[in-house]
Design an enzyme around this catalytic site. Structure first.
Site, mmCIF file in Angstrom:
data_model
loop_
_atom_site.group_PDB
_atom_site.id
_atom_site.type_symbol
_atom_site.label_atom_id
_atom_site.label_comp_id
_atom_site.label_asym_id
_atom_site.label_seq_id
_atom_site.Cartn_x
_atom_site.Cartn_y
_atom_site.Cartn_z
ATOM 1 N N HIS A 1 0.834 -1.203 0.000
ATOM 2 C CA HIS A 1 0.000 0.000 0.000
ATOM 3 C C HIS A 1 0.874 1.260 0.000
ATOM 4 O O HIS A 1 0.609 2.190 -0.761
ATOM 5 C CB HIS A 1 -0.926 0.013 1.214
ATOM 6 C CG HIS A 1 -2.208 -0.751 0.990
ATOM 7 N ND1 HIS A 1 -2.239 -2.065 0.596
ATOM 8 C CD2 HIS A 1 -3.514 -0.385 1.120
ATOM 9 C CE1 HIS A 1 -3.503 -2.470 0.495
ATOM 10 N NE2 HIS A 1 -4.297 -1.458 0.811
ATOM 11 N N HIS B 1 1.462 -2.276 9.382
ATOM 12 C CA HIS B 1 2.899 -2.417 9.111
ATOM 13 C C HIS B 1 3.799 -1.773 10.172
ATOM 14 O O HIS B 1 3.377 -0.979 11.006
ATOM 15 C CB HIS B 1 3.261 -1.821 7.740
ATOM 16 C CG HIS B 1 2.909 -2.710 6.595
ATOM 17 N ND1 HIS B 1 3.618 -3.845 6.285
ATOM 18 C CD2 HIS B 1 1.907 -2.640 5.685
ATOM 19 C CE1 HIS B 1 3.077 -4.420 5.238
ATOM 20 N NE2 HIS B 1 2.015 -3.723 4.867
HETATM 21 C C1 LIG Z 1 7.265 0.164 -21.400
HETATM 22 C C2 LIG Z 1 6.559 1.033 -22.396
HETATM 23 C C3 LIG Z 1 5.124 0.593 -22.585
HETATM 24 C C4 LIG Z 1 4.389 1.626 -23.404
HETATM 25 C C5 LIG Z 1 2.884 1.432 -23.317
HETATM 26 C C6 LIG Z 1 2.292 2.494 -24.098
HETATM 27 C C7 LIG Z 1 1.027 2.675 -24.250
HETATM 28 C C8 LIG Z 1 -0.113 1.944 -23.573
HETATM 29 C C9 LIG Z 1 -1.291 2.216 -24.426
HETATM 30 C C10 LIG Z 1 -2.539 2.250 -24.071
HETATM 31 C C11 LIG Z 1 -3.134 2.010 -22.710
HETATM 32 C C12 LIG Z 1 -4.593 2.266 -22.820
HETATM 33 C C13 LIG Z 1 -5.501 1.932 -21.947
HETATM 34 C C14 LIG Z 1 -5.234 1.243 -20.653
HETATM 35 C C15 LIG Z 1 -6.534 1.046 -19.914
HETATM 36 C C16 LIG Z 1 -6.629 0.468 -18.816
HETATM 37 C C17 LIG Z 1 -5.461 -0.130 -18.172
HETATM 38 C C18 LIG Z 1 -5.804 -0.465 -16.748
HETATM 39 C C19 LIG Z 1 -4.560 -0.943 -16.202
HETATM 40 C C20 LIG Z 1 -4.728 -1.560 -14.868
HETATM 41 O O1 LIG Z 1 -4.037 -1.110 -14.067
HETATM 42 S S1 LIG Z 1 -5.809 -2.863 -14.566
HETATM 43 C C21 LIG Z 1 -5.178 -3.566 -13.105
HETATM 44 C C22 LIG Z 1 -5.923 -3.167 -11.909
HETATM 45 N N1 LIG Z 1 -5.268 -3.767 -10.766
HETATM 46 C C23 LIG Z 1 -4.823 -3.028 -9.803
HETATM 47 O O2 LIG Z 1 -4.918 -1.834 -9.847
HETATM 48 C C24 LIG Z 1 -4.214 -3.757 -8.611
HETATM 49 C C25 LIG Z 1 -3.618 -2.773 -7.621
HETATM 50 N N2 LIG Z 1 -3.323 -3.443 -6.388
HETATM 51 C C26 LIG Z 1 -2.113 -3.807 -6.015
HETATM 52 O O3 LIG Z 1 -1.150 -3.597 -6.701
HETATM 53 C C27 LIG Z 1 -2.029 -4.511 -4.675
HETATM 54 O O4 LIG Z 1 -3.308 -4.854 -4.241
HETATM 55 C C28 LIG Z 1 -1.383 -3.619 -3.588
HETATM 56 C C29 LIG Z 1 0.097 -3.461 -3.939
HETATM 57 C C30 LIG Z 1 -2.030 -2.248 -3.511
HETATM 58 C C31 LIG Z 1 -1.507 -4.269 -2.221
HETATM 59 O O5 LIG Z 1 -1.042 -5.528 -2.247
HETATM 60 P P1 LIG Z 1 -1.528 -6.556 -1.086
HETATM 61 O O6 LIG Z 1 -1.009 -6.082 0.204
HETATM 62 O O7 LIG Z 1 -3.015 -6.567 -1.114
HETATM 63 O O8 LIG Z 1 -0.912 -7.866 -1.474
HETATM 64 N N1 LIG Z 2 -5.213 1.902 4.306
HETATM 65 C C1 LIG Z 2 -5.567 0.605 4.451
HETATM 66 N N2 LIG Z 2 -6.859 0.274 4.639
HETATM 67 C C2 LIG Z 2 -7.231 -1.009 4.796
HETATM 68 N N3 LIG Z 2 -6.366 -2.065 4.766
HETATM 69 C C3 LIG Z 2 -5.060 -1.777 4.561
HETATM 70 C C4 LIG Z 2 -4.597 -0.439 4.406
HETATM 71 N N4 LIG Z 2 -3.258 -0.484 4.251
HETATM 72 C C5 LIG Z 2 -2.900 -1.773 4.294
HETATM 73 N N5 LIG Z 2 -3.980 -2.556 4.491
HETATM 74 C C6 LIG Z 2 -4.035 -4.017 4.569
HETATM 75 O O1 LIG Z 2 -2.890 -4.489 5.274
HETATM 76 C C7 LIG Z 2 -2.350 -5.623 4.611
HETATM 77 C C8 LIG Z 2 -0.933 -5.325 4.189
HETATM 78 O O2 LIG Z 2 -0.974 -4.295 3.225
HETATM 79 P P1 LIG Z 2 0.221 -3.856 2.292
HETATM 80 O O3 LIG Z 2 1.310 -4.889 2.395
HETATM 81 O O4 LIG Z 2 -0.351 -3.733 0.921
HETATM 82 O O5 LIG Z 2 0.663 -2.529 2.808
HETATM 83 C C9 LIG Z 2 -3.250 -5.935 3.416
HETATM 84 O O6 LIG Z 2 -4.171 -6.895 3.839
HETATM 85 P P2 LIG Z 2 -4.712 -8.051 2.912
HETATM 86 O O7 LIG Z 2 -3.586 -8.449 2.008
HETATM 87 O O8 LIG Z 2 -5.137 -9.111 3.862
HETATM 88 O O9 LIG Z 2 -5.847 -7.417 2.177
HETATM 89 C C10 LIG Z 2 -3.931 -4.613 3.179
HETATM 90 O O10 LIG Z 2 -5.225 -4.731 2.595
#
Ligand SMILES: CCCCC/C=C\C/C=C\C/C=C\C/C=C\CCCC(=O)SCCNC(=O)CCNC(=O)[C@H](O)C(C)(C)COP(=O)(O)O
Ligand SMILES: Nc1ncnc2c1ncn2[C@@H]1O[C@H](COP(=O)(O)O)[C@@H](OP(=O)(O)O)[C@H]1O
Length: 302
Positions: A197, A263
């Protein structure tokens, strides 16, 4: 900081590096009498403002973490300390999607004279930011960098043999990503668990600030120092900038909540530091200082 030489070459090397100083034709929303008489802030000023804005994020992590230690509110549960709060589930968990959507709305509304060219360069910069996000959080020739950091510092997925069926426990034992571990009901335990996050929220915010700042500053300038007429400013904000401001505001608040409730200090700081990497190289170093980089990647513009 840019030298005069760099700036000179910047202003002669094509429309993609045009700054709001000279490039934009009058906004269709502005009448001739509302046009500004002199130049709005230049690219170099944007660079200074961007560096100052980037300090918001370490300050937020420090303040949130201190608050969690000092204040009884920070130590007790709240809506935002729940992982399933609606802002986390609907927004942050798909945060790159929302960041991309706000960015696309922004570039769709560019008023640069060669907007198609400016947009294609902006998409390349988005591609680089997306690549950085993918490598850190999704995939790095296998597990993403944040999971490799975790296992490389002694962490592993620990199955809970007491409550898990043995097939799942074996799956958990073999999991090399936090997602696979969670999916198998294991506990991701023991290593340095870089905050995804803190990384994503900082990385996405810095990207949006860098891309939209020239236009945000230009709109403010038009509405305040420029023509003393609030309506073009309002039209710009509600027509174009509301999405960007909304996402930036929500990302800031959610980073504060991560800092208060989740964290350890080092995990939040490492998430923030990794978020500086691609942004720092591209927006704080290469684009302001290297004319060749400006040819390749362009410059955020109005
Ligand atoms: C290298 C050069 C490349 C050039 C490319 C050029 C052009 C691109 C052309 C066009 C693009 C046009 C349109 C694109 C439209 C939509 C794209 C949408 C893209 C997305 O991002 S979809 C994916 C959505 N997913 C997320 O956002 C996930 C985000 N979450 C996380 O990353 C994780 O949950 C976390 C890190 C926040 C937390 O992790 P955990 O703790 O939960 O494990
Ligand atoms: N602002 C926020 N609100 C709610 N949950 C959060 C948060 N920041 C971190 N977390 C939760 O804490 C965990 C560790 O987060 P991260 O490593 O991305 O910082 C993740 O849990 P989960 O993976 O169980 O959803 C994430 O969803």
């Amino acid at each position: 900081m840019s030298s005069d030489k760099d700036r000179d070459s910047a202003s002669s090397s094509g429309p993609e590096i045009a700054t709001p100083t000279t490039s934009g034709p009058p906004s269709p929303q502005l009448t001739a009498s509302q046009q500004y008489p002199a130049a709005p802030p230049s690219g170099e000023n944007h660079h200074h403002i961007l560096i100052l804005l980037s300090l918001i994020y370490p300050a937020t992590i420090v303040l949130g973490s201190l608050f969690s230690i000092i204040s009884p509110i920070g130590q007790s549960a709240s809506y935002f300390s729940r992982k399933n709060n609606i802002f986390n589930v609907l927004f942050v968990k798909i945060g790159w999607f929302w960041t991309t959507a706000a960015f696309l709305v922004h570039i769709a509304n560019l008023r640069h004279p060669n907007a198609t060219h400016a947009r294609s360069k902006a998409l390349i910069r988005w591609g680089l930011a997306t690549l950085a996000w993918i490598l850190v959080t999704q995939w790095f020739f296998g597990p993403p960098l944040m999971d490799r950091t975790f296992t490389g510092t002694g962490g592993a997925c620990r199955p809970n043999y007491a409550v898990q069926p043995s097939s799942l426990a074996i799956k958990a034992e073999r999991a090399s990503t936090s997602a696979a571990c969670k999916g198998a009901g294991g506990k991701w335990d023991g290593g340095h668990d870089l905050s995804g996050h803190a990384f994503m929220l900082t990385h996405a915010s810095l990207f949006l600030w860098a891309e939209t700042l020239p236009r945000l500053v230009d709109s403010m300038w038009r509405g305040t120092i420029g023509p003393r007429n609030i309506s073009p400013l309002m039209a710009e904000w509600f027509g174009v900038h509301w999405f960007v401001w909304g996402i930036l505001g929500l990302w800031w608040w959610m980073l504060l909540m991560t800092s208060v409730y989740f964290h350890t200090w080092p995990e939040k700081v490492s998430g923030w530091l990794v978020a500086l990497f691609e942004w720092g190289i591209l927006y704080a170093y290469m684009i302001p200082l290297n004319p060749q980089a400006r040819q390749w990647f362009g410059t955020p513009t109005v």
